[in-house]
Design an enzyme around this catalytic site. Sequence first.
Site, PDB file in Angstrom:
ATOM      1  N   ASP A 128       2.256  31.257  77.975  1.00 33.94           N
ATOM      2  CA  ASP A 128       0.545  31.125  78.194  1.00 33.94           C
ATOM      3  C   ASP A 128       0.174  32.469  78.778  1.00 33.94           C
ATOM      4  O   ASP A 128       0.747  32.940  79.254  1.00 33.94           O
ATOM      5  CB  ASP A 128       0.456  29.787  78.940  1.00 33.94           C
ATOM      6  CG  ASP A 128       0.687  28.489  78.405  1.00 33.94           C
ATOM      7  OD1 ASP A 128       0.301  28.532  76.861  1.00 33.94           O
ATOM      8  OD2 ASP A 128       0.932  27.590  78.904  1.00 33.94           O
ATOM      9  N   ASP A 142      -2.858  27.159  71.582  1.00 34.45           N
ATOM     10  CA  ASP A 142      -3.739  25.834  72.225  1.00 34.45           C
ATOM     11  C   ASP A 142      -5.082  25.844  71.732  1.00 34.45           C
ATOM     12  O   ASP A 142      -5.841  24.809  71.366  1.00 34.45           O
ATOM     13  CB  ASP A 142      -3.886  25.864  73.731  1.00 34.45           C
ATOM     14  CG  ASP A 142      -2.250  25.883  74.324  1.00 34.45           C
ATOM     15  OD1 ASP A 142      -1.427  25.334  73.571  1.00 34.45           O
ATOM     16  OD2 ASP A 142      -1.921  26.315  75.381  1.00 34.45           O
TER      17      ASP A 142
END
Length: 170
Positions: A128, A142
């Site tokens: 991330d 995402d």
Amino acid sequence: MSAADPPAAAARRRHHRLLLLFVVFALTAVALIADLLARQQLSGGNGVDLGVLQLRLAYNSGVAFSVGDQLPAPVILAVTGAVTVGIAVFAWRSAPISRTIQVVGLAAIVAGATANVIDRIHDAKVTDYFHTGWWPTFNLADTYITCGVVLVIAAALLESPTGTAEEDPR
């Protein structure tokens, strides 16, 4: 294709499946490249402040919002892989009868899920790098999933009252 199936409808069905495949492969590749670049450029505490959004490296061993991060990595990989395959099968089977916007939305969901599963294979974690400070850190895959869900919902809202999607006659 049946004898009563007009050639235009058959062509649209083929087009929707090709569109699905193209979008899935293209978006998955872009997300995986972004993950690689994030790992290379943001390692060692390097970050980039873009105002509302910061680029900051983080890893998620769980799924959405780190749910399940205490589970064994093979379990997370198996479950996310199975869910991804299930969504991909649904997208493939529904693409021929779906609106174009729904096909693109489903492709984005499949691409995001696929990219996260592939990223997880590397080290049992998802990379991330988008950080807002008010929302958990996330990645490009995402955003694909989120935008894909929005497109699928929009397609459902645009459905005609008879329950069939009206396609653009072009």
